[in-house]
Design a protein around this motif. Structure first.
Motif, PDB file in Angstrom:
ATOM      1  N   SER A   1       0.811  -1.217   0.000  1.00  0.00           N
ATOM      2  CA  SER A   1       0.000   0.000   0.000  1.00  0.00           C
ATOM      3  C   SER A   1       0.846   1.269   0.000  1.00  0.00           C
ATOM      4  CB  SER A   1      -0.932   0.005   1.213  1.00  0.00           C
ATOM      5  OG  SER A   1      -0.184  -0.044   2.426  1.00  0.00           O
ATOM      6  N   THR A   2       2.083   1.175   0.428  1.00  0.00           N
ATOM      7  CA  THR A   2       2.958   2.342   0.450  1.00  0.00           C
ATOM      8  C   THR A   2       3.903   2.385  -0.743  1.00  0.00           C
ATOM      9  OG1 THR A   2       4.580   1.175   1.829  1.00  0.00           O
ATOM     10  CG2 THR A   2       2.880   2.451   2.961  1.00  0.00           C
ATOM     11  N   ALA A   3       3.857   1.385  -1.644  1.00  0.00           N
ATOM     12  CA  ALA A   3       4.711   1.377  -2.826  1.00  0.00           C
ATOM     13  C   ALA A   3       4.225   2.423  -3.816  1.00  0.00           C
ATOM     14  CB  ALA A   3       4.707   0.001  -3.475  1.00  0.00           C
ATOM     15  N   ILE A   4       5.141   3.203  -4.381  1.00  0.00           N
ATOM     16  CA  ILE A   4       4.746   4.240  -5.338  1.00  0.00           C
ATOM     17  C   ILE A   4       5.381   4.041  -6.706  1.00  0.00           C
ATOM     18  CG2 ILE A   4       4.361   5.931  -3.505  1.00  0.00           C
ATOM     19  CD1 ILE A   4       7.002   7.246  -4.288  1.00  0.00           C
ATOM     20  N   GLY A   5       6.282   3.074  -6.862  1.00  0.00           N
ATOM     21  CA  GLY A   5       6.882   2.853  -8.165  1.00  0.00           C
ATOM     22  C   GLY A   5       7.989   1.824  -8.109  1.00  0.00           C
ATOM     23  N   CYS A   6       8.496   1.465  -9.283  1.00  0.00           N
ATOM     24  CA  CYS A   6       9.592   0.504  -9.364  1.00  0.00           C
ATOM     25  C   CYS A   6      10.272   0.626 -10.725  1.00  0.00           C
ATOM     26  CB  CYS A   6       9.079  -0.926  -9.155  1.00  0.00           C
ATOM     27  SG  CYS A   6       7.991  -1.517 -10.463  1.00  0.00           S
ATOM     28  N   ASP A   7      11.472   0.096 -10.809  1.00  0.00           N
ATOM     29  CA  ASP A   7      12.154  -0.097 -12.081  1.00  0.00           C
ATOM     30  C   ASP A   7      12.684  -1.521 -12.089  1.00  0.00           C
ATOM     31  OD1 ASP A   7      14.371  -0.031 -10.442  1.00  0.00           O
ATOM     32  OD2 ASP A   7      15.156   1.870 -11.201  1.00  0.00           O
ATOM     33  N   ARG A   8      13.644  -1.830 -12.936  1.00  0.00           N
ATOM     34  CA  ARG A   8      14.097  -3.217 -13.060  1.00  0.00           C
ATOM     35  C   ARG A   8      14.921  -3.677 -11.864  1.00  0.00           C
ATOM     36  NH1 ARG A   8      19.377  -3.695 -14.928  1.00  0.00           N
ATOM     37  NH2 ARG A   8      20.413  -1.694 -15.351  1.00  0.00           N
ATOM     38  N   LEU A   9      15.392  -2.740 -11.017  1.00  0.00           N
ATOM     39  CA  LEU A   9      16.253  -3.109  -9.891  1.00  0.00           C
ATOM     40  C   LEU A   9      15.614  -2.915  -8.521  1.00  0.00           C
ATOM     41  CD1 LEU A   9      19.715  -1.701 -11.065  1.00  0.00           C
ATOM     42  CD2 LEU A   9      18.931  -4.074 -11.120  1.00  0.00           C
ATOM     43  N   VAL A  10      14.844  -1.844  -8.344  1.00  0.00           N
ATOM     44  CA  VAL A  10      14.347  -1.509  -7.011  1.00  0.00           C
ATOM     45  C   VAL A  10      12.852  -1.245  -7.031  1.00  0.00           C
ATOM     46  CG1 VAL A  10      16.558  -0.485  -6.338  1.00  0.00           C
ATOM     47  CG2 VAL A  10      14.740   0.979  -7.253  1.00  0.00           C
TER      48      VAL A  10
ATOM     49  N   TRP B   1      15.838  -3.499  -2.837  1.00  0.00           N
ATOM     50  CA  TRP B   1      16.234  -4.316  -3.978  1.00  0.00           C
ATOM     51  C   TRP B   1      15.121  -5.315  -4.271  1.00  0.00           C
ATOM     52  CZ3 TRP B   1      19.973  -2.166  -6.440  1.00  0.00           C
ATOM     53  CH2 TRP B   1      21.051  -1.558  -5.775  1.00  0.00           C
ATOM     54  N   LYS B   2      14.753  -5.439  -5.533  1.00  0.00           N
ATOM     55  CA  LYS B   2      13.650  -6.320  -5.893  1.00  0.00           C
ATOM     56  C   LYS B   2      14.015  -7.790  -5.691  1.00  0.00           C
ATOM     57  CE  LYS B   2      11.190  -5.337  -9.537  1.00  0.00           C
ATOM     58  NZ  LYS B   2      10.782  -5.013 -10.912  1.00  0.00           N
ATOM     59  N   ARG B   3      15.273  -8.135  -5.878  1.00  0.00           N
ATOM     60  CA  ARG B   3      15.660  -9.541  -5.809  1.00  0.00           C
ATOM     61  C   ARG B   3      15.651 -10.062  -4.381  1.00  0.00           C
ATOM     62  NH1 ARG B   3      20.880 -11.519  -9.033  1.00  0.00           N
ATOM     63  NH2 ARG B   3      19.417 -10.983 -10.712  1.00  0.00           N
TER      64      ARG B   3
ATOM     65  N   GLU C   1      14.663  -8.056  -1.515  1.00  0.00           N
ATOM     66  CA  GLU C   1      13.805  -7.294  -0.605  1.00  0.00           C
ATOM     67  C   GLU C   1      14.605  -6.754   0.576  1.00  0.00           C
ATOM     68  OE1 GLU C   1      10.525  -6.302  -0.648  1.00  0.00           O
ATOM     69  OE2 GLU C   1      10.516  -6.922  -2.733  1.00  0.00           O
ATOM     70  N   GLU C   2      15.801  -6.239   0.280  1.00  0.00           N
ATOM     71  CA  GLU C   2      16.644  -5.620   1.297  1.00  0.00           C
ATOM     72  C   GLU C   2      16.856  -4.157   0.957  1.00  0.00           C
ATOM     73  OE1 GLU C   2      17.625  -6.644   4.144  1.00  0.00           O
ATOM     74  OE2 GLU C   2      16.847  -8.675   3.960  1.00  0.00           O
ATOM     75  N   LEU C   3      17.280  -3.385   1.958  1.00  0.00           N
ATOM     76  CA  LEU C   3      17.453  -1.945   1.779  1.00  0.00           C
ATOM     77  C   LEU C   3      18.505  -1.639   0.723  1.00  0.00           C
ATOM     78  CD1 LEU C   3      17.359  -0.852   5.519  1.00  0.00           C
ATOM     79  CD2 LEU C   3      15.697  -0.210   3.777  1.00  0.00           C
ATOM     80  N   ALA C   4      18.155  -0.738  -0.187  1.00  0.00           N
ATOM     81  CA  ALA C   4      19.099  -0.249  -1.189  1.00  0.00           C
ATOM     82  C   ALA C   4      19.508   1.189  -0.894  1.00  0.00           C
ATOM     83  CB  ALA C   4      18.485  -0.339  -2.586  1.00  0.00           C
ATOM     84  N   PHE C   5      18.536   2.033  -0.535  1.00  0.00           N
ATOM     85  CA  PHE C   5      18.813   3.431  -0.190  1.00  0.00           C
ATOM     86  C   PHE C   5      17.642   3.985   0.597  1.00  0.00           C
ATOM     87  CE2 PHE C   5      16.654   3.510  -4.278  1.00  0.00           C
ATOM     88  CZ  PHE C   5      15.697   4.491  -4.109  1.00  0.00           C
ATOM     89  N   VAL C   6      17.888   5.095   1.272  1.00  0.00           N
ATOM     90  CA  VAL C   6      16.862   5.849   1.984  1.00  0.00           C
ATOM     91  C   VAL C   6      16.996   7.305   1.572  1.00  0.00           C
ATOM     92  CG1 VAL C   6      16.030   6.639   4.236  1.00  0.00           C
ATOM     93  CG2 VAL C   6      16.769   4.263   3.951  1.00  0.00           C
ATOM     94  N   MET C   7      15.863   7.952   1.311  1.00  0.00           N
ATOM     95  CA  MET C   7      15.866   9.350   0.876  1.00  0.00           C
ATOM     96  C   MET C   7      14.848  10.122   1.709  1.00  0.00           C
ATOM     97  SD  MET C   7      15.089  10.827  -2.979  1.00  0.00           S
ATOM     98  CE  MET C   7      16.328   9.736  -3.671  1.00  0.00           C
ATOM     99  N   ALA C   8      15.298  11.180   2.366  1.00  0.00           N
ATOM    100  CA  ALA C   8      14.405  12.018   3.176  1.00  0.00           C
ATOM    101  C   ALA C   8      14.223  13.362   2.487  1.00  0.00           C
ATOM    102  CB  ALA C   8      14.978  12.226   4.576  1.00  0.00           C
ATOM    103  N   ASN C   9      13.001  13.878   2.526  1.00  0.00           N
ATOM    104  CA  ASN C   9      12.677  15.163   1.915  1.00  0.00           C
ATOM    105  C   ASN C   9      12.128  16.089   2.991  1.00  0.00           C
ATOM    106  OD1 ASN C   9      12.843  14.257  -1.115  1.00  0.00           O
ATOM    107  ND2 ASN C   9      11.615  12.719  -0.065  1.00  0.00           N
ATOM    108  N   LEU C  10      12.871  17.142   3.289  1.00  0.00           N
ATOM    109  CA  LEU C  10      12.530  18.065   4.372  1.00  0.00           C
ATOM    110  C   LEU C  10      12.267  19.453   3.804  1.00  0.00           C
ATOM    111  CD1 LEU C  10      15.269  17.026   6.970  1.00  0.00           C
ATOM    112  CD2 LEU C  10      12.933  16.159   6.772  1.00  0.00           C
ATOM    113  N   HIS C  11      11.099  19.995   4.129  1.00  0.00           N
ATOM    114  CA  HIS C  11      10.773  21.349   3.682  1.00  0.00           C
ATOM    115  C   HIS C  11      11.631  22.352   4.435  1.00  0.00           C
ATOM    116  CE1 HIS C  11       8.403  24.882   2.567  1.00  0.00           C
ATOM    117  NE2 HIS C  11       7.867  24.136   1.612  1.00  0.00           N
TER     118      HIS C  11
END
Length: 501
Positions: A277-286, A300-302, A304-314
């Motif tokens: 429910s929280t997924a917003i997109g994917c490509d061939r790797l993640v 990682w799609k293969r 299901e482990e963490l690949a990166f984390v991105m935070a967006n702060l106003h």
């Protein structure tokens, strides 16, 4: 022949040589030998996950022949005398060695001398008798009656308050287009502010990761973490996003890399909330997932482990939220007093909206809309509705620049998730004050209804972003002839709380 003071300093130096072990108590689990130096304080860069450290030992666990006598074996009175010659930064580091040194480094008699020397109205040279005189002038509470660490806490709070006072004139100028601080970059550089994420396992073990990349624009900051040593996702329970600031600054010199830092909790996320429910997109790797507020997690799609984390702060109150909170409690914004609407019969008027859609420094949309208004009674689902771009008025429609996609990279691969981006929303009220500020990953989804206009023969989609204070709904149409998306409708919803009425 060395004097008494010389011998003491020599013992101090030998003792500090002995203490050359990793000061990683900042991330230690409760009950371990490592111990935190106090709420919100860390002793510098943490060790890599899983890295082990041990004391050099000789036969049967005794100290090796090349090591001086262990400080652990010295009486507490002697250790306190040695610690009294250290400065505040060294004391905070020593407090991370183990539980005993943590309690010793909290001694109020030592810290009241440091406090009075740094913040008393009358400055003295570093002499024991002079410092004692100064300590008496600030000792509003009896040292014996205060809890251990009281004056250390007061000293650190005073340091953070001094930083806040120094940043006030920097953050005061406002950008005339966005209504936000115009010198946020300068404030970040001046304070030495950075960000870390703290991954906590279900067992209580913590992993601390420093940010790798940072992208900044007028409305928000995007912070990225990636690496090869992520812990197993199934063992993790929470993720804390924290701002970290050097406790001691010597302007204009840059802060020392391993200096003690103040930690301020910005947001806490439950990693168990990562679901389809929280997924917003994917490509061939993640696959990428959005956790509110404003966190993007790539798996990682293969495996299901963490690949990166991105935070967006106003940018709105970014510095305050990243500096003035504690390690466990976020900074709470003071409620902003709203002036009463001088013409309540006409509804809202004079509002302003600034919207940015971007990814890794590439902007797909950057527009400001002035003089927004709504008639009285235009309320849907408990929110005031303001129409920014009307579907029927084609002159208001705006194109998106380039192909929308969210770029990502790690140290082993990179890619781009199509139809995803970062959206920054800044709403100013009729007095030009920030009313609703929001930054979050968004994705373009198929629109539930196609536009009725026969000119739009291509695919239609929509973008939604929302939080407790407001919501934004954007509809887009794909024009085959020009191969670009057009924003054909934009509606803003503002919460009734705080609206001047």
């Amino acid at each position: 022949m060395a004097t008494g003071r010389g011998r003491l300093l020599q013992r101090q130096w030998l003792g500090l040589q002995e203490l050359r072990l990793p000061l990683g108590g900042f991330g230690a689990a409760p009950g371990s030998d490592g111990f935190r130096s106090g709420p919100g304080i860390e002793a510098g860069a943490s060790s890599a996950p899983g890295e082990q450290h041990a004391r050099p030992e000789g036969p049967r666990g005794s100290p090796c022949s090349d090591c001086p006598a262990w400080l652990d074996s010295m009486p507490s009175e002697v250790l306190l005398q040695i610690l009294s010659y250290l400065d505040a930064a060294a004391l905070l580091c020593v407090g991370c060695v183990n539980r005993r040194f943590y309690h010793l480094a909290n001694d109020n008699f030592i810290w009241i001398r440091i406090y009075s020397s740094a913040f008393s109205l009358k400055r003295y040279n570093w002499r024991v008798d002079a410092v004692e005189e100064t300590a008496e002038s600030v000792n509003l509470l009896s040292v014996e009656d205060t809890e251990a660490g009281y004056w250390k806490k007061e000293y650190i709070i005073k340091q953070i308050s001094s930083l806040k006072e120094a940043l006030v004139p920097v953050l005061k100028p406002v950008n005339q287009y966005t209504g936000l601080p115009a010198k946020t970059k300068e404030a970040l550089r001046m304070s030495g502010l950075g960000w870390v994420i703290i991954l906590e396992e279900k067992s209580g073990k913590e992993y601390i990761m420093e940010h790798v990349d940072l992208y900044m624009n007028d409305s928000s900051v995007t912070i990225v973490w990636y690496g090869k040593n992520w812990p197993c996702l199934t063992t993790l329970s929470t993720l804390d996003l924290c701002g970290v600031t050097p406790v001691f600054r010597d302007w204009p010199k840059p802060p020392t890399k391993n200096a003690p830092r103040w930690r301020s909790l910005v947001a806490r996320y439950s990693l168990s909330d990562i679901a389809d429910s929280t997924a917003i997109g994917c490509d061939r790797l993640v696959r990428i997932f959005r956790l509110d507020p404003g966190l993007l997690v790539g798996l990682w799609k293969r495996k299901e482990e963490l690949a990166f984390v991105m935070a967006n702060l106003h940018v709105h109150h970014l510095v305050e939220r990243s500096i003035l909170g504690s390690a466990i409690v976020p900074y709470e914004l003071l409620p902003q007093a709203r002036l009463l609407d001088d013409s309540p019969g006409y509804g809202l008027h004079g509002y302003q909206l600034h919207v940015d859609m971007h990814s890794s420094g590439v902007f797909h949309l950057c527009s400001t809309f002035h003089n927004l208004f709504t008639n009285k009674g235009c309320i849907e689902n408990g929110r005031v509705k303001l129409t920014v771009i009307h579907f029927q008025n084609s002159t208001e429609h705006l194109p998106l620049v380039g192909e929308v996609g969210l770029s990502w990279r790690t140290d082993i691969a990179d890619g781009c998730v199509k139809s995803c981006s970062i959206m920054d929303v800044t709403v100013l009220d009729e007095y030009g004050k920030p009313f609703w500020c929001f930054s979050s990953p968004v994705c373009m989804r198929a629109s539930p209804r196609p536009p009725d206009d026969p000119h739009f023969v291509g695919q239609t989609s929509c973008i939604d972003c929302t939080d407790t204070a407001g919501a934004l709904h954007m509809e887009l149409a794909w024009i085959k002839e020009t191969e670009e998306h057009f924003v054909v409708s934009l509606v803003l919803f503002l919460g009734l709380a705080g609206v001047g009425r």
